[in-house]
Design an enzyme around this catalytic site. Structure first.
Site, PDB file in Angstrom:
ATOM      1  N   TYR A   1      -1.880  -0.427  10.886  1.00 38.53           N
ATOM      2  CA  TYR A   1      -2.115  -1.140   9.672  1.00 38.53           C
ATOM      3  C   TYR A   1      -0.821  -0.783   8.731  1.00 38.53           C
ATOM      4  O   TYR A   1      -0.162  -1.754   8.223  1.00 38.53           O
ATOM      5  CB  TYR A   1      -3.312  -0.662   8.762  1.00 38.53           C
ATOM      6  CG  TYR A   1      -3.385  -0.934   7.433  1.00 38.53           C
ATOM      7  CD1 TYR A   1      -3.409  -2.479   6.874  1.00 38.53           C
ATOM      8  CD2 TYR A   1      -3.385  -0.282   6.355  1.00 38.53           C
ATOM      9  CE1 TYR A   1      -3.354  -2.666   5.477  1.00 38.53           C
ATOM     10  CE2 TYR A   1      -2.927  -0.265   4.951  1.00 38.53           C
ATOM     11  CZ  TYR A   1      -3.219  -1.705   4.763  1.00 38.53           C
ATOM     12  OH  TYR A   1      -3.273  -2.000   3.430  1.00 38.53           O
TER      13      TYR A   1
ATOM     14  N   THR B   1       0.743  -1.312  -0.065  1.00 35.56           N
ATOM     15  CA  THR B   1      -0.016   0.081   0.015  1.00 35.56           C
ATOM     16  C   THR B   1       0.908   1.240  -0.068  1.00 35.56           C
ATOM     17  O   THR B   1       1.959   1.168   0.439  1.00 35.56           O
ATOM     18  CB  THR B   1      -0.681   0.187   1.115  1.00 35.56           C
ATOM     19  OG1 THR B   1      -1.585   1.422   1.301  1.00 35.56           O
ATOM     20  CG2 THR B   1      -0.210  -0.184   2.534  1.00 35.56           C
ATOM     21  N   ASP B   2       0.210   2.222  -0.521  1.00 36.52           N
ATOM     22  CA  ASP B   2       0.924   3.827  -0.603  1.00 36.52           C
ATOM     23  C   ASP B   2       1.028   4.159   0.965  1.00 36.52           C
ATOM     24  O   ASP B   2       1.795   5.180   1.231  1.00 36.52           O
ATOM     25  CB  ASP B   2       0.104   4.651  -1.330  1.00 36.52           C
ATOM     26  CG  ASP B   2      -1.098   4.960  -0.929  1.00 36.52           C
ATOM     27  OD1 ASP B   2      -1.820   4.167  -0.162  1.00 36.52           O
ATOM     28  OD2 ASP B   2      -1.611   5.872  -1.649  1.00 36.52           O
ATOM     29  N   GLU B   3       0.089   3.552   1.894  1.00 33.30           N
ATOM     30  CA  GLU B   3       0.156   4.183   3.205  1.00 33.30           C
ATOM     31  C   GLU B   3       1.654   3.996   4.036  1.00 33.30           C
ATOM     32  O   GLU B   3       1.838   4.534   4.963  1.00 33.30           O
ATOM     33  CB  GLU B   3      -0.840   3.326   4.072  1.00 33.30           C
ATOM     34  CG  GLU B   3      -2.374   3.812   3.521  1.00 33.30           C
ATOM     35  CD  GLU B   3      -3.422   3.599   4.236  1.00 33.30           C
ATOM     36  OE1 GLU B   3      -3.327   3.283   5.601  1.00 33.30           O
ATOM     37  OE2 GLU B   3      -4.668   3.709   3.828  1.00 33.30           O
TER      38      GLU B   3
ATOM     39  N   LYS C   1       2.180  -3.140   7.349  1.00 27.56           N
ATOM     40  CA  LYS C   1       2.693  -3.538   5.997  1.00 27.56           C
ATOM     41  C   LYS C   1       3.880  -3.008   5.523  1.00 27.56           C
ATOM     42  O   LYS C   1       4.601  -3.589   4.700  1.00 27.56           O
ATOM     43  CB  LYS C   1       1.521  -2.749   5.052  1.00 27.56           C
ATOM     44  CG  LYS C   1       0.082  -3.030   5.147  1.00 27.56           C
ATOM     45  CD  LYS C   1      -0.190  -4.561   4.548  1.00 27.56           C
ATOM     46  CE  LYS C   1       0.201  -4.576   2.967  1.00 27.56           C
ATOM     47  NZ  LYS C   1      -0.043  -6.091   2.273  1.00 27.56           N
TER      48      LYS C   1
HETATM   49  P1  NAD Z   1      -9.495  -7.443   2.034  1.00 31.85           P
HETATM   50  O1  NAD Z   1      -9.622  -7.065   3.768  1.00 31.85           O
HETATM   51  O2  NAD Z   1     -10.952  -7.324   1.168  1.00 31.85           O
HETATM   52  O3  NAD Z   1      -9.105  -8.952   1.652  1.00 31.85           O
HETATM   53  C1  NAD Z   1      -8.318  -9.602   2.592  1.00 31.85           C
HETATM   54  C2  NAD Z   1      -8.331 -11.065   2.344  1.00 31.85           C
HETATM   55  O4  NAD Z   1      -7.173 -11.593   3.100  1.00 31.85           O
HETATM   56  C3  NAD Z   1      -9.599 -11.573   2.912  1.00 31.85           C
HETATM   57  O5  NAD Z   1     -10.243 -12.610   1.875  1.00 31.85           O
HETATM   58  C4  NAD Z   1      -9.150 -12.446   4.241  1.00 31.85           C
HETATM   59  O6  NAD Z   1     -10.128 -13.484   4.328  1.00 31.85           O
HETATM   60  C5  NAD Z   1      -7.728 -12.807   3.669  1.00 31.85           C
HETATM   61  N1  NAD Z   1      -7.116 -12.808   4.972  1.00 31.85           N
HETATM   62  C6  NAD Z   1      -6.781 -12.086   6.070  1.00 31.85           C
HETATM   63  N2  NAD Z   1      -6.171 -12.610   7.019  1.00 31.85           N
HETATM   64  C7  NAD Z   1      -5.670 -13.866   6.488  1.00 31.85           C
HETATM   65  C8  NAD Z   1      -4.917 -14.947   6.987  1.00 31.85           C
HETATM   66  N3  NAD Z   1      -4.060 -14.905   8.166  1.00 31.85           N
HETATM   67  N4  NAD Z   1      -4.606 -15.986   6.055  1.00 31.85           N
HETATM   68  C9  NAD Z   1      -5.136 -16.158   4.955  1.00 31.85           C
HETATM   69  N5  NAD Z   1      -6.013 -15.218   4.379  1.00 31.85           N
HETATM   70  C10 NAD Z   1      -6.152 -14.106   5.274  1.00 31.85           C
HETATM   71  O7  NAD Z   1      -8.286  -6.536   1.423  1.00 31.85           O
HETATM   72  P2  NAD Z   1      -8.170  -5.838  -0.042  1.00 31.85           P
HETATM   73  O8  NAD Z   1      -8.563  -4.510   0.266  1.00 31.85           O
HETATM   74  O9  NAD Z   1      -8.576  -6.845  -0.996  1.00 31.85           O
HETATM   75  O10 NAD Z   1      -6.520  -5.738   0.197  1.00 31.85           O
HETATM   76  C11 NAD Z   1      -5.732  -6.900  -0.563  1.00 31.85           C
HETATM   77  C12 NAD Z   1      -4.251  -6.570  -0.469  1.00 31.85           C
HETATM   78  O11 NAD Z   1      -4.046  -5.214  -1.131  1.00 31.85           O
HETATM   79  C13 NAD Z   1      -3.759  -6.114   1.012  1.00 31.85           C
HETATM   80  O12 NAD Z   1      -2.501  -6.658   1.133  1.00 31.85           O
HETATM   81  C14 NAD Z   1      -3.957  -4.533   1.259  1.00 31.85           C
HETATM   82  O13 NAD Z   1      -3.035  -4.250   2.177  1.00 31.85           O
HETATM   83  C15 NAD Z   1      -3.173  -4.196  -0.191  1.00 31.85           C
HETATM   84  N6  NAD Z   1      -4.025  -2.900  -0.752  1.00 31.85           N
HETATM   85  C16 NAD Z   1      -5.262  -2.545  -0.718  1.00 31.85           C
HETATM   86  C17 NAD Z   1      -5.664  -1.455  -1.030  1.00 31.85           C
HETATM   87  C18 NAD Z   1      -6.968  -0.930  -1.238  1.00 31.85           C
HETATM   88  O14 NAD Z   1      -7.559  -0.125  -1.657  1.00 31.85           O
HETATM   89  N7  NAD Z   1      -8.020  -1.735  -0.655  1.00 31.85           N
HETATM   90  C19 NAD Z   1      -4.667  -0.483  -1.691  1.00 31.85           C
HETATM   91  C20 NAD Z   1      -3.360  -0.882  -1.757  1.00 31.85           C
HETATM   92  C21 NAD Z   1      -2.819  -2.237  -1.228  1.00 31.85           C
HETATM   93  O1  DAU Z   2      -4.364   3.817   0.315  1.00 31.52           O
HETATM   94  C1  DAU Z   2      -4.250   2.597   0.461  1.00 31.52           C
HETATM   95  C2  DAU Z   2      -5.309   2.037   1.469  1.00 31.52           C
HETATM   96  O2  DAU Z   2      -6.640   2.441   1.157  1.00 31.52           O
HETATM   97  C3  DAU Z   2      -5.149   0.416   1.653  1.00 31.52           C
HETATM   98  O3  DAU Z   2      -3.903   0.145   1.928  1.00 31.52           O
HETATM   99  C4  DAU Z   2      -6.206   0.126   2.771  1.00 31.52           C
HETATM  100  O4  DAU Z   2      -6.273  -1.316   2.995  1.00 31.52           O
HETATM  101  C5  DAU Z   2      -7.752   0.709   2.386  1.00 31.52           C
HETATM  102  O5  DAU Z   2      -8.384   0.120   3.547  1.00 31.52           O
HETATM  103  C6  DAU Z   2      -7.500   2.060   2.260  1.00 31.52           C
HETATM  104  O6  DAU Z   2      -7.371   2.863   3.354  1.00 31.52           O
HETATM  105  P1  DAU Z   2      -8.143   4.289   3.720  1.00 31.52           P
HETATM  106  O7  DAU Z   2      -7.842   4.385   5.159  1.00 31.52           O
HETATM  107  O8  DAU Z   2      -7.681   5.303   2.756  1.00 31.52           O
HETATM  108  O9  DAU Z   2      -9.566   3.652   3.363  1.00 31.52           O
HETATM  109  P2  DAU Z   2     -10.956   3.839   3.869  1.00 31.52           P
HETATM  110  O10 DAU Z   2     -12.020   3.243   2.936  1.00 31.52           O
HETATM  111  O11 DAU Z   2     -10.840   3.612   5.424  1.00 31.52           O
HETATM  112  O12 DAU Z   2     -11.150   5.517   4.051  1.00 31.52           O
HETATM  113  C7  DAU Z   2     -10.929   6.317   3.161  1.00 31.52           C
HETATM  114  C8  DAU Z   2     -11.118   7.877   3.325  1.00 31.52           C
HETATM  115  O13 DAU Z   2     -12.852   7.988   3.783  1.00 31.52           O
HETATM  116  C9  DAU Z   2     -10.249   8.049   4.718  1.00 31.52           C
HETATM  117  O14 DAU Z   2      -9.869   9.315   4.789  1.00 31.52           O
HETATM  118  C10 DAU Z   2     -11.196   7.789   6.059  1.00 31.52           C
HETATM  119  C11 DAU Z   2     -12.512   8.399   5.348  1.00 31.52           C
HETATM  120  N1  DAU Z   2     -13.780   7.675   5.949  1.00 31.52           N
HETATM  121  C12 DAU Z   2     -13.912   6.427   5.822  1.00 31.52           C
HETATM  122  C13 DAU Z   2     -14.952   5.837   6.340  1.00 31.52           C
HETATM  123  C14 DAU Z   2     -15.241   4.188   6.566  1.00 31.52           C
HETATM  124  C15 DAU Z   2     -14.936   8.583   5.910  1.00 31.52           C
HETATM  125  O15 DAU Z   2     -14.897   9.909   5.881  1.00 31.52           O
HETATM  126  N2  DAU Z   2     -16.213   8.053   6.538  1.00 31.52           N
HETATM  127  C16 DAU Z   2     -16.296   6.594   6.723  1.00 31.52           C
HETATM  128  O16 DAU Z   2     -17.352   6.087   6.897  1.00 31.52           O
END
Ligand code: NAD
Ligand code: DAU
Length: 331
Positions: free
Chosen positions: A147, A120-122, A151
């Site tokens: 988180y 992630t970019d975080e 990562k």
């Molecule tokens: P998600 O939470 O939707 O899915 C995570 C999956 O991992 C789930 O299916 C869960 O059951 C599985 N999991 C969790 N713990 C586990 C374990 N111990 N063993 C096996 N499986 C396990 O997450 P996502 O949003 O699909 O993110 C996937 C990946 O991408 C993550 O590594 C996250 O850090 C990265 N990422 C997400 C975003 C985003 O915007 N969602 C952006 C950049 C990177």
């Molecule tokens: O940048 C990549 C990341 O983006 C991933 O690595 C994470 O797994 C993914 O969850 C996401 O993180 P964020 O914290 O940016 O996403 P989230 O959807 O939780 O929130 C997006 C923005 O919206 C954040 O600034 C918080 C805000 N927010 C979130 C929720 C759930 C609200 O204002 N209201 C809400 O109800």
């Protein structure tokens, strides 16, 4: 190619499996997923007869070893991913994100298997609002939350295993994804499903925080590009020039759902809330020729709203519990 996809029942992982079977139908896909609250068999039901889904934990060394011994490459998505959950209880984040990645690394080291680690970019912390700066591959790590620090720890383990043991791994750090199958705890699906169920939309703090949105299929196409052509040991940033503040995303969603754009609640801000993320994806574009296809964010949001409208059976059973958890946290 025999491919092991960890976390393939989650949001991005499931979309990755669908994209793989569409674009690279000869790939033999095995999914390893613990099916935590964030994973769903239903996300893979349309392709259930074309993949092997193993329910198991990435910290289970014997299982991970056995699966990796029989594969050509691993794409590692599995993680605990919700920032708010990590603030409430960081233990599963350390376990899955750090110990889990260590377990995967040890197995790919033993078996000489290619690994792509999804991050992630975080890990880079945040940027000031209005600053022209964007994250690049050389931005120093400076994570803010449980988180992002777990990562970042995982990324550093991958880098060390490449250098110390010659593991053939690449890393990508992507910005915020949106699209189908995203859990309703996350910002965009939470607001859509709040509005579809007669609840009110919820904005943290002032809503000035900026996220750099990318469609999940653009992220996954980039992962495939890196898996095939990326330089071993390299990190690639993935982003599609999609910076938007939360307030404007929320107002767009309210408008798409025929509501007044000011019809939402301000709720207490997240602790340590990162202000802004922004990705410079020049390396991915210049070296690997990747380009995003979903460049019209409003059209992408409209399609996402339509998906949630048509798939209440997928998210409906999750909604009440998620909102109960938010209510306990005052959000
Ligand atoms: P998600 O939470 O939707 O899915 C995570 C999956 O991992 C789930 O299916 C869960 O059951 C599985 N999991 C969790 N713990 C586990 C374990 N111990 N063993 C096996 N499986 C396990 O997450 P996502 O949003 O699909 O993110 C996937 C990946 O991408 C993550 O590594 C996250 O850090 C990265 N990422 C997400 C975003 C985003 O915007 N969602 C952006 C950049 C990177
Ligand atoms: O940048 C990549 C990341 O983006 C991933 O690595 C994470 O797994 C993914 O969850 C996401 O993180 P964020 O914290 O940016 O996403 P989230 O959807 O939780 O929130 C997006 C923005 O919206 C954040 O600034 C918080 C805000 N927010 C979130 C929720 C759930 C609200 O204002 N209201 C809400 O109800």
């Amino acid at each position: 190619m025999r491919l092991l996809v960890t976390g393939g029942a989650g949001f991005i992982g499931a979309n990755f499996v669908h994209l793989t079977l569409r674009e690279f139908p000869d790939t033999e896909v095995t999914v390893l997923d613990a099916l935590t609250y964030a994973g769903s068999r239903e996300s893979l039901s349309e392709v259930a007869d074309r993949i092997r889904l193993v329910e198991g934990d990435i910290t289970d060394g014997a299982l991970v070893d056995e699966l990796i011994a029989g594969t050509d490459a691993v794409v590692h998505f599995a993680a605990e991913t919700h920032v708010d959950n990590g603030l409430a209880d960081p233990a599963p984040f350390v376990h899955t994100n750090v110990v889990g990645t260590f377990t995967v690394l040890e197995a790919v080291r033993r078996h000489g298997v290619r690994l792509h680690h999804v991050s992630t970019d975080e890990v880079y912390g945040d940027l000031e609002l209005g600053d022209p700066a964007r994250f690049t591959e050389s931005t120093p790590y400076n994570p803010s939350s449980p988180y992002s620090s777990t990562k970042a720890s995982a990324d550093l383990l991958v880098r060390a295993w490449v250098r110390s043991y010659g593991v053939r791994a690449t890393i990508s750090n992507c910005s915020n994804n949106y699209g189908p199958y995203q859990h309703v705890e996350k910002f965009i699906p939470r607001q859509i499903t709040n509005l579809l169920t007669g609840r009110r939309a919820k904005l943290y703090g002032s809503g000035a925080n900026v996220r750099d949105w990318i469609h999940v299929d653009d992220h996954n196409a980039a992962v495939w590009r890196i898996l095939r052509d990326g330089a071993i040991g390299a990190t690639y940033l993935i982003g599609a020039d999609g910076e938007r503040d939360n307030l404007s995303v929320l107002r767009t969603l309210l408008t798409l759902l025929d509501r007044d754009p000011d019809d939402f609640d301000h709720v207490p801000d997240r602790a340590g809330h990162d202000l802004r993320y922004a990705i410079d994806a020049s390396r991915l574009r210049d070296e690997l020729g990747w380009r995003p296809q979903h460049t019209d964010f409003e059209a992408g949001l409209r399609a996402t709203v339509d998906w949630y409208r048509s798939n209440e059976s997928w998210w409906g059973p999750l909604k009440a519990d998620v909102e109960a958890r938010y209510a306990e946290r005052g959000r």
